[in-house]
Design a protein around this motif. Structure first.
Motif, PDB file in Angstrom:
ATOM      1  N   MET A  37      51.755  31.056  38.295  1.00  0.00           N
ATOM      2  CA  MET A  37      51.842  32.178  37.144  1.00  0.00           C
ATOM      3  C   MET A  37      52.083  33.463  37.553  1.00  0.00           C
ATOM      4  O   MET A  37      52.909  34.266  37.467  1.00  0.00           O
ATOM      5  CB  MET A  37      50.919  32.053  35.979  1.00  0.00           C
ATOM      6  N   ALA A  38      51.123  33.775  38.619  1.00  0.00           N
ATOM      7  CA  ALA A  38      50.842  35.072  39.181  1.00  0.00           C
ATOM      8  C   ALA A  38      51.857  35.397  40.252  1.00  0.00           C
ATOM      9  O   ALA A  38      52.459  36.497  40.325  1.00  0.00           O
ATOM     10  CB  ALA A  38      49.399  35.059  40.001  1.00  0.00           C
ATOM     11  N   ASN A  39      52.347  34.389  41.032  1.00  0.00           N
ATOM     12  CA  ASN A  39      53.327  34.558  42.156  1.00  0.00           C
ATOM     13  C   ASN A  39      54.750  34.272  41.791  1.00  0.00           C
ATOM     14  O   ASN A  39      55.611  34.762  42.317  1.00  0.00           O
ATOM     15  CB  ASN A  39      52.851  33.746  43.425  1.00  0.00           C
ATOM     16  N   GLU A  40      55.045  33.305  40.786  1.00  0.00           N
ATOM     17  CA  GLU A  40      56.450  32.837  40.540  1.00  0.00           C
ATOM     18  C   GLU A  40      56.894  33.428  39.040  1.00  0.00           C
ATOM     19  O   GLU A  40      57.845  34.158  38.916  1.00  0.00           O
ATOM     20  CB  GLU A  40      56.432  31.547  40.813  1.00  0.00           C
ATOM     21  N   VAL A  41      56.025  32.705  38.203  1.00  0.00           N
ATOM     22  CA  VAL A  41      56.400  33.153  36.686  1.00  0.00           C
ATOM     23  C   VAL A  41      56.511  34.491  36.090  1.00  0.00           C
ATOM     24  O   VAL A  41      57.476  35.134  35.763  1.00  0.00           O
ATOM     25  CB  VAL A  41      55.627  32.218  35.919  1.00  0.00           C
ATOM     26  N   GLN A  42      55.368  35.110  36.545  1.00  0.00           N
ATOM     27  CA  GLN A  42      55.386  36.769  35.724  1.00  0.00           C
ATOM     28  C   GLN A  42      56.042  37.606  36.469  1.00  0.00           C
ATOM     29  O   GLN A  42      57.005  38.156  36.025  1.00  0.00           O
ATOM     30  CB  GLN A  42      53.911  37.145  36.144  1.00  0.00           C
TER      31      GLN A  42
END
Length: 167
Positions: A37-42
């Motif tokens: 989530m922190a590195n890709e999705v957001q």
């Protein structure tokens, strides 16, 4: 000093037997869900959500309203690519490796995210700013609902929680 090779060999065999009974390591290509989530999705979602919008601000005491949207084919393609990447990430989150330990609702949310991202990609490919804005709202609603059902800080039992983006 005498070494009893039978004991050493037996200990080695027992150790290897126990190791083979251990659970296979799970393939998490993006780390934990929180790391993904922190590195890709957001960051990818931010590209999509920031592509179309409007703002009102005071400039020299006067309200100024501005709108923005992609202008070039390359800019529209970047928005479509971000939506396609979100769809791929949703499908990865729905994989057995990431779904393990979570209830069936997890899969429902990842499928919903993939569907919303597909519509978002289509909106960007059509170069329709209103459709991109609307699809972004739908995508945001799916993400928010998932975060309510699966709080990011909670993780799953036994899974380390690291929400720090990679630098």
């Amino acid at each position: 000093m005498k070494i009893n090779f039978r004991v050493v060999a037996g200990s080695l065999a027992a150790t290897l037997a126990l190791a083979s009974c251990a659970k296979e390591p799970v393939d998490l290509p993006f780390g934990t869900v929180q790391q993904m989530m922190a590195n890709e999705v957001q960051p990818t979602a931010d590209i999509y959500w920031g592509a179309v919008g409007s703002a009102s601000e005071l400039v020299d005491g006067q309200p100024v309203f501005r709108e923005w949207q992609p202008e070039t084919d390359a800019e529209w393609q970047a928005v479509a690519a971000s939506a396609a990447k979100l769809r791929d990430l949703a499908n990865t989150m729905g994989s057995p490796a990431y779904a393990e330990g979570r209830d069936a609702g997890w899969t429902d949310f990842t499928e919903g995210m993939a569907e919303a991202a597909t519509r978002a990609e289509q909106a960007a490919q059509s170069k329709d700013a209103d459709a991109v804005f609307e699809a972004g709202g739908t995508l945001y609603a799916v993400c928010s609902a998932c975060h309510q059902a699966f709080p990011p800080e909670a993780g799953i039992p036994g899974e380390p929680v690291d929400m720090t983006p990679d630098q």
